[in-house]
Design an enzyme around this catalytic site. Sequence first.
Site, mmCIF file in Angstrom:
data_model
loop_
_atom_site.group_PDB
_atom_site.id
_atom_site.type_symbol
_atom_site.label_atom_id
_atom_site.label_comp_id
_atom_site.label_asym_id
_atom_site.label_seq_id
_atom_site.Cartn_x
_atom_site.Cartn_y
_atom_site.Cartn_z
ATOM 1 N N ASP A 13 0.811 -1.224 0.000
ATOM 2 C CA ASP A 13 0.000 0.000 0.000
ATOM 3 C C ASP A 13 0.840 1.268 0.000
ATOM 4 O O ASP A 13 0.435 2.304 0.540
ATOM 5 C CB ASP A 13 -0.974 0.015 1.203
ATOM 6 C CG ASP A 13 -1.860 -1.215 1.217
ATOM 7 O OD1 ASP A 13 -2.225 -1.680 0.118
ATOM 8 O OD2 ASP A 13 -2.181 -1.716 2.319
ATOM 9 N N LYS A 16 1.973 1.929 -5.121
ATOM 10 C CA LYS A 16 2.557 1.311 -6.327
ATOM 11 C C LYS A 16 1.654 1.512 -7.536
ATOM 12 O O LYS A 16 2.121 1.745 -8.645
ATOM 13 C CB LYS A 16 2.780 -0.202 -6.110
ATOM 14 C CG LYS A 16 3.737 -0.525 -4.982
ATOM 15 C CD LYS A 16 3.810 -2.013 -4.721
ATOM 16 C CE LYS A 16 2.533 -2.604 -4.223
ATOM 17 N NZ LYS A 16 2.101 -2.159 -2.892
ATOM 18 N N GLY A 40 -4.431 -4.497 -3.732
ATOM 19 C CA GLY A 40 -5.446 -3.480 -4.025
ATOM 20 C C GLY A 40 -4.706 -2.233 -4.453
ATOM 21 O O GLY A 40 -4.074 -1.590 -3.636
ATOM 22 N N HIS A 41 -4.706 -1.942 -5.757
ATOM 23 C CA HIS A 41 -3.932 -0.819 -6.293
ATOM 24 C C HIS A 41 -4.875 0.271 -6.775
ATOM 25 O O HIS A 41 -5.741 0.020 -7.617
ATOM 26 C CB HIS A 41 -3.029 -1.290 -7.439
ATOM 27 C CG HIS A 41 -1.960 -2.238 -6.982
ATOM 28 N ND1 HIS A 41 -0.995 -2.746 -7.812
ATOM 29 C CD2 HIS A 41 -1.698 -2.767 -5.764
ATOM 30 C CE1 HIS A 41 -0.190 -3.538 -7.117
ATOM 31 N NE2 HIS A 41 -0.615 -3.572 -5.866
ATOM 32 N N GLN A 224 2.044 -6.156 -3.049
ATOM 33 C CA GLN A 224 2.514 -6.224 -1.660
ATOM 34 C C GLN A 224 3.797 -5.376 -1.515
ATOM 35 O O GLN A 224 3.930 -4.380 -2.200
ATOM 36 C CB GLN A 224 2.739 -7.675 -1.211
ATOM 37 C CG GLN A 224 1.443 -8.463 -1.038
ATOM 38 C CD GLN A 224 0.866 -9.007 -2.340
ATOM 39 O OE1 GLN A 224 1.543 -9.697 -3.068
ATOM 40 N NE2 GLN A 224 -0.383 -8.701 -2.625
HETATM 41 P P1 GDP Z 1 -0.701 0.210 -3.594
HETATM 42 O O1 GDP Z 1 -1.305 -1.059 -3.085
HETATM 43 O O2 GDP Z 1 0.756 0.292 -3.304
HETATM 44 O O3 GDP Z 1 -1.008 0.481 -5.040
HETATM 45 O O4 GDP Z 1 -1.380 1.395 -2.752
HETATM 46 P P2 GDP Z 1 -2.941 1.528 -2.371
HETATM 47 O O5 GDP Z 1 -3.679 1.967 -3.579
HETATM 48 O O6 GDP Z 1 -3.430 0.333 -1.649
HETATM 49 O O7 GDP Z 1 -2.868 2.672 -1.280
HETATM 50 C C1 GDP Z 1 -2.291 3.922 -1.556
HETATM 51 C C2 GDP Z 1 -3.367 4.997 -1.338
HETATM 52 O O8 GDP Z 1 -2.753 6.264 -1.285
HETATM 53 C C3 GDP Z 1 -4.378 5.081 -2.469
HETATM 54 O O9 GDP Z 1 -5.610 5.527 -1.950
HETATM 55 C C4 GDP Z 1 -3.774 6.153 -3.378
HETATM 56 O O10 GDP Z 1 -4.759 6.807 -4.177
HETATM 57 C C5 GDP Z 1 -3.187 7.095 -2.366
HETATM 58 N N1 GDP Z 1 -2.000 7.840 -2.786
HETATM 59 C C6 GDP Z 1 -0.966 7.453 -3.582
HETATM 60 N N2 GDP Z 1 -0.027 8.410 -3.626
HETATM 61 C C7 GDP Z 1 -0.465 9.421 -2.835
HETATM 62 C C8 GDP Z 1 0.091 10.683 -2.441
HETATM 63 O O11 GDP Z 1 1.189 11.069 -2.800
HETATM 64 N N3 GDP Z 1 -0.667 11.443 -1.584
HETATM 65 C C9 GDP Z 1 -1.884 11.049 -1.119
HETATM 66 N N4 GDP Z 1 -2.532 11.831 -0.287
HETATM 67 N N5 GDP Z 1 -2.427 9.871 -1.464
HETATM 68 C C10 GDP Z 1 -1.716 9.064 -2.305
HETATM 69 P P1 IMO Z 2 -0.866 -4.305 -2.174
HETATM 70 O O1 IMO Z 2 -0.397 -4.859 -3.489
HETATM 71 C C1 IMO Z 2 -0.959 -4.667 2.165
HETATM 72 C C2 IMO Z 2 -1.022 -8.730 3.800
HETATM 73 C C3 IMO Z 2 -2.282 -9.182 4.530
HETATM 74 C C4 IMO Z 2 -1.682 -10.121 5.565
HETATM 75 C C5 IMO Z 2 -0.532 -10.785 4.781
HETATM 76 C C6 IMO Z 2 -0.864 -12.151 4.222
HETATM 77 O O2 IMO Z 2 -2.163 -3.586 -2.248
HETATM 78 O O3 IMO Z 2 0.209 -3.506 -1.520
HETATM 79 P P2 IMO Z 2 -2.367 -12.943 2.166
HETATM 80 O O4 IMO Z 2 -3.836 -12.754 1.910
HETATM 81 O O5 IMO Z 2 -1.480 -12.363 1.118
HETATM 82 O O6 IMO Z 2 -2.011 -14.362 2.496
HETATM 83 O O7 IMO Z 2 -2.104 -12.099 3.531
HETATM 84 O O8 IMO Z 2 -0.210 -9.893 3.719
HETATM 85 N N1 IMO Z 2 -1.240 -8.231 2.426
HETATM 86 C C7 IMO Z 2 -1.173 -6.942 2.080
HETATM 87 N N2 IMO Z 2 -0.997 -5.845 2.845
HETATM 88 N N3 IMO Z 2 -1.062 -4.565 0.829
HETATM 89 C C8 IMO Z 2 -1.201 -5.655 0.052
HETATM 90 O O9 IMO Z 2 -1.164 -5.610 -1.299
HETATM 91 C C9 IMO Z 2 -1.319 -6.915 0.680
HETATM 92 N N4 IMO Z 2 -1.492 -8.186 0.241
HETATM 93 C C10 IMO Z 2 -1.427 -8.987 1.314
HETATM 94 O O10 IMO Z 2 -2.949 -8.099 5.126
HETATM 95 O O11 IMO Z 2 -1.107 -9.381 6.604
HETATM 96 MG MG MG Z 3 -2.830 -1.696 -1.808
#
Ligand code: GDP
Ligand code: IMO
Ligand code: MG
Length: 436
Positions: A13, A16, A40-41, A224
């Site tokens: 999170d 990416k 979850g991207h 991840q």
């Molecule tokens: P990922 O799993 O690495 O793709 O990240 P996620 O999408 O799960 O979580 C990142 C969250 O931060 C999302 O809601 C993005 O829209 C948000 N985000 C990404 N870059 C920035 C930033 O520079 N500032 C803010 N405020 N939000 C951001």
């Molecule tokens: P993105 O790509 C954050 C965490 C779960 C749990 C552990 C194992 O959005 O960054 P699993 O279901 O993979 O066997 O769970 O890994 N986890 C993540 N945490 N971002 C993710 O993906 C994750 N994918 C798995 O919360 O702790």
């Molecule tokens: Mg994510």
Amino acid sequence: MPSLAIIGAQWGDEGKGKITDYLDEKADLIVRFQGGNNAGHTIVADGKTFKLHGLPSGVVRPGKLAVIGNGVVVNLDDLGDEIRQVLDAGGSIDGLRISDRAHLIMDYHKRLDGAEEKYRGKSAVGTTKKGIGPTYQDKIARIGFRAGDLLEEGLLKEKISFVLPYKKDLMEMMGAEACACSDGDLRAKMAGWRDVIGDRICDTSVLINDSLDSGRNVLFEGAQGAMLDIDHGTYPYVTSSSTCGGGVCSGAGIAPNRLDKVLGVVKAYTTRVGEGPFVSELFGKEGEELQRKGGEFGVTTGRARRCGWLDLVVCEHAKRMCGFTSLGITKLDVLNGLSEIPVCVAYEIDGEEARHFPASIAKLGRAKPVYETLRGWKAWDDTAAMVKGGYDNLPGEMREYIEFIEKYLKVPADIVSVGPDRDETIDRKGDWWSRS
Ligand code: GDP
Ligand code: IMO
Ligand code: MG
């Protein structure tokens, strides 16, 4: 043959999806190489928000090849729902390709994921319950179904005849929700999958390597983060795939010398979902404030993310495991308005200072963060104007913060992100697709 991998430097999170979307404008292929729909991207572009789980972020831009590599585990039911979401938003999945070697997540994997967690009791990992662990277990145990199997009816029939009874026995033993499905039901389900995505299944290693040979730009999108890696993460509180640099090669079917650049995505503070050690975690008001300002709630499960200060011991470990050549620092705007910002630069464990991330979760449980405190910066009114002004226009204290990270990790922060939108990005490098 320029190629670039984007890998999370913390526990996932990091942003990416946003960085992939920013950089893939000039990419021809966007390749997922590990994980599954536990990811979850989030992508925010042109007024639309996409939340992608199993699909590579490249599907958001027309004309790209979006590749699900052999190291990925795929839930074809969930993928169908995601595809519909993209189509409804006016997108296209014409460029989607799925490796014939990618393993399939079955319903029983999800049930077993829940049952295993129950068995662990208070030692539960806090998985996403998407069946990721049990699917990778079957891959290693050599009883998994691969996407390519869908195209071979005889092979499929034979495999189902011994795998399904085995899984039913296992589910009963584990106290998982029983599965009434017969061999015929499973064959019918797989035939349905074949009809929908059969023509997308191919040898994606050949596709990727041929593309590199012909000078096309290939972006590898990590899921991840390094600290969730099955080998190098906070085992057993990890996911079941190789999230670090080596995972790109094994999970996409490329040799190590084909990878040119690795961008590590570093969130300006730290978050983690699920259980496991987190040395710089904040409890109480400060943590809640980061969670609120950063909107730190999981995209896949909706769970609140645990929050803490930036931990450079974690990022150094990630850098070593992934070979970062650039950093993308995200969510700096979330720290706006703080008078000072602590950064964890070492751990104190049993009275000694540690600068390298230890393997033992027992040690991590005893580790105390050693902080250096940096100056905070004032909030700004207009992000667009700030971004337009470029890096030098950022508040001086923010630049100090960025440069502190660069100096500690000895990697340039080539991308600075100050908002979720594609446009809220400062690119200090520009030419990502040259060989140098
Ligand atoms: P990922 O799993 O690495 O793709 O990240 P996620 O999408 O799960 O979580 C990142 C969250 O931060 C999302 O809601 C993005 O829209 C948000 N985000 C990404 N870059 C920035 C930033 O520079 N500032 C803010 N405020 N939000 C951001
Ligand atoms: P993105 O790509 C954050 C965490 C779960 C749990 C552990 C194992 O959005 O960054 P699993 O279901 O993979 O066997 O769970 O890994 N986890 C993540 N945490 N971002 C993710 O993906 C994750 N994918 C798995 O919360 O702790
Ligand atoms: Mg994510």
